[in-house]
Design a protein around this motif. Structure first.
Motif, PDB file in Angstrom:
ATOM      1  N   MET A 180       0.838  -1.192   0.000  1.00 31.54           N
ATOM      2  CA  MET A 180       0.000   0.000   0.000  1.00 31.54           C
ATOM      3  C   MET A 180       0.875   1.244   0.000  1.00 31.54           C
ATOM      4  O   MET A 180       1.957   1.272   0.584  1.00 31.54           O
ATOM      5  N   ARG A 181       0.359   2.314  -0.635  1.00 32.30           N
ATOM      6  CA  ARG A 181       1.081   3.578  -0.657  1.00 32.30           C
ATOM      7  C   ARG A 181       0.185   4.685  -0.103  1.00 32.30           C
ATOM      8  O   ARG A 181      -1.000   4.768  -0.419  1.00 32.30           O
ATOM      9  N   ARG A 212      -0.862   0.417  10.233  1.00 30.39           N
ATOM     10  CA  ARG A 212      -0.670  -0.693  11.170  1.00 30.39           C
ATOM     11  C   ARG A 212      -1.533  -1.902  10.842  1.00 30.39           C
ATOM     12  O   ARG A 212      -1.312  -2.996  11.381  1.00 30.39           O
ATOM     13  N   LEU A 213      -2.502  -1.734   9.945  1.00 26.39           N
ATOM     14  CA  LEU A 213      -3.323  -2.869   9.521  1.00 26.39           C
ATOM     15  C   LEU A 213      -2.746  -3.576   8.299  1.00 26.39           C
ATOM     16  O   LEU A 213      -3.298  -4.595   7.864  1.00 26.39           O
ATOM     17  N   ALA A 216      -7.836   0.773   4.715  1.00 28.62           N
ATOM     18  CA  ALA A 216      -6.686  -0.138   4.690  1.00 28.62           C
ATOM     19  C   ALA A 216      -6.747  -1.110   3.519  1.00 28.62           C
ATOM     20  O   ALA A 216      -5.725  -1.706   3.148  1.00 28.62           O
ATOM     21  N   GLU A 217      -7.930  -1.271   2.918  1.00 30.24           N
ATOM     22  CA  GLU A 217      -8.077  -2.158   1.760  1.00 30.24           C
ATOM     23  C   GLU A 217      -7.698  -1.468   0.452  1.00 30.24           C
ATOM     24  O   GLU A 217      -7.570  -2.121  -0.583  1.00 30.24           O
ATOM     25  N   GLU A 218      -7.528  -0.138   0.499  1.00 32.35           N
ATOM     26  CA  GLU A 218      -7.180   0.618  -0.707  1.00 32.35           C
ATOM     27  C   GLU A 218      -5.692   0.440  -1.037  1.00 32.35           C
ATOM     28  O   GLU A 218      -4.859   0.398  -0.143  1.00 32.35           O
ATOM     29  N   PRO A 219      -5.353   0.392  -2.312  1.00 29.98           N
ATOM     30  CA  PRO A 219      -3.936   0.284  -2.673  1.00 29.98           C
ATOM     31  C   PRO A 219      -3.194   1.614  -2.564  1.00 29.98           C
ATOM     32  O   PRO A 219      -1.960   1.628  -2.451  1.00 29.98           O
ATOM     33  N   TRP A 220      -3.944   2.744  -2.620  1.00 30.35           N
ATOM     34  CA  TRP A 220      -3.264   4.035  -2.705  1.00 30.35           C
ATOM     35  C   TRP A 220      -4.156   5.129  -2.136  1.00 30.35           C
ATOM     36  O   TRP A 220      -5.303   5.313  -2.573  1.00 30.35           O
ATOM     37  N   PRO A 231      -5.770   6.982  -7.304  1.00 35.92           N
ATOM     38  CA  PRO A 231      -5.702   7.058  -5.842  1.00 35.92           C
ATOM     39  C   PRO A 231      -7.018   7.553  -5.251  1.00 35.92           C
ATOM     40  O   PRO A 231      -7.810   8.220  -5.920  1.00 35.92           O
ATOM     41  N   ARG A 232      -7.239   7.239  -4.010  1.00 28.52           N
ATOM     42  CA  ARG A 232      -8.371   7.780  -3.261  1.00 28.52           C
ATOM     43  C   ARG A 232      -7.867   9.030  -2.536  1.00 28.52           C
ATOM     44  O   ARG A 232      -6.972   8.948  -1.689  1.00 28.52           O
TER      45      ARG A 232
END
Length: 373
Positions: A1-2, A154-155, A103-107, A82-83
């Motif tokens: 993740m970024r 942290r997730l 936390a499920e988002e890649p960016w 990105p979000r």
């Protein structure tokens, strides 16, 4: 993740994200977090990024151009969409559920405002969503952005030692965390609960689950109610599916038996083992007598559903009309004398009592014990 943080104060952000657990997560390649100076993208020769707001008012407003160019530059560094989240007191309030979603988002790109905020036009152009860390106002979006970055990072797999490191924590499963203790076993006359010293994993886990419920009930009754309501809804849905009943089937009441935790646990266990097939309760009106076939959900002392009962026979009688046969079906006593003494004390402790007071005697069938987990 970024995660990218667009800010006027990169040193402030970097000093936090590169420390401790999150810093190690970045170093070990489990997550990427970068900060970007919005001021680097201004076209003003004096590096100004703000101006007075139209319509007047106190303070200055961040201009659209440097914000837009900064976000555009960040987006050009990586493929994908990105979000973009603008940290704002007007946004949706951050919760652990929202953190898990992010936390499920890649960016993620976290945009930090300052002064009186940011020109609305660039917020609309970028189609940002707004997020708040609470119902209060700060001088800038950096602290909220760091909170979001920390909570989300942290997730990510590998950032913490294992899933248990966060799955048992406050809010993750809808409850606050249970109390924690470390050495020494006694400090200032206060001892570690004996259960935690037994080494029995099952007993310790039961204690932790129970204490988490009670801590939440005491400190956050709103969370506790939501948790209990969810557990009840899930349990009832499991029952309907297990029995193939229509979705509009409802239960008539929730039963928590006994005067204290010990008696409650004993009575629930007797019901689950089939040793208790009837009970009595105080009766104020004939309308309270349940109808044949009505369902009731039995909960433990902490309100967690344990089983479903179906009424097979119920009637209003006088206390002194109880029979030995009825006493045996209740399963608590072998003779009517012991039962009468115990229930005189019980009804006296819960209200007015007379020997001929009306009570409801109800026989039931155990319909459902709950799915094995």
């Amino acid at each position: 993740m970024r995660i990218d943080i667009a800010t006027l104060f990169t040193d402030m952000c970097d000093s936090v994200i590169h420390e401790s657990i999150i810093g190690r997560g970045i170093k070990n390649g489990h997550i990427e977090i970068y900060s970007h100076d919005i001021r680097e993208y201004t076209e003003n020769k004096h590096r100004r990024v703000d101006d007075k707001p139209y319509g007047g008012g106190t303070g200055m407003l961040m201009q659209a151009q440097p914000v837009y160019d900064c976000i555009s530059a960040i987006k050009s560094q990586k493929e994908g969409r990105p979000r973009i989240i603008y940290m704002s007191p007007q946004g949706e309030v951050l919760t652990q559920k929202k953190v898990q979603e992010l936390a499920e988002e890649p960016w993620l790109i976290l945009l930090c405002g300052h002064y009186e905020g940011i020109d609305q036009r660039v917020l609309d152009e970028l189609e940002v969503e707004e997020l708040s860390v609470g119902n209060y106002v700060l001088t800038g979006g950096e602290l909220p952005a760091l909170i979001v970055a920390d909570a989300v990072a942290r997730l990510q797999p590998g950032v913490l030692p294992n899933e248990d490191a966060y799955s048992i924590e406050s809010h993750y499963n809808g409850l606050l965390e249970y109390p924690q203790y470390t050495r020494p076993e006694e400090w200032h006359g206060r001892k570690v609960p004996e259960t935690l010293l037994t080494g029995d994993h099952r007993t310790v886990t039961e204690w932790q689950n129970r204490e988490a419920l009670r801590v939440t009930a005491r400190k956050r009754p709103d969370m506790h109610k939501a948790y209990i309501d969810r557990k009840m809804s899930e349990f009832w849905q499991e029952f309907l599916e297990a029995k193939g009943l229509p979705q509009n089937t409802t239960y008539a009441k929730i039963l928590r038996m006994g005067q204290d935790e010990e008696i409650s646990a004993k009575l629930v266990k007797m019901i689950l083992r089939g040793k208790k097939r009837a009970f009595v309760s105080r009766c104020v009106s004939v309308s309270e007598v349940p109808g044949r076939g009505e369902y009731a959900v039995v909960v433990d002392w902490d309100g967690i559903p344990r089983c479903v009962l179906k009424s097979v026979r119920a009637q209003m009688i006088r206390f002194n009309e109880i029979t030995p046969e009825q006493v045996l079906k209740m399963g608590e006593d072998d003779n009517i004398g012991d039962w009468l003494r115990k229930y005189r004390d019980f009804f006296n402790s819960t209200g007015e009592f007379t020997e001929d007071m009306p009570i409801i005697y109800e026989e039931f069938r155990l319909e459902y014990k709950g799915a094995k987990k």
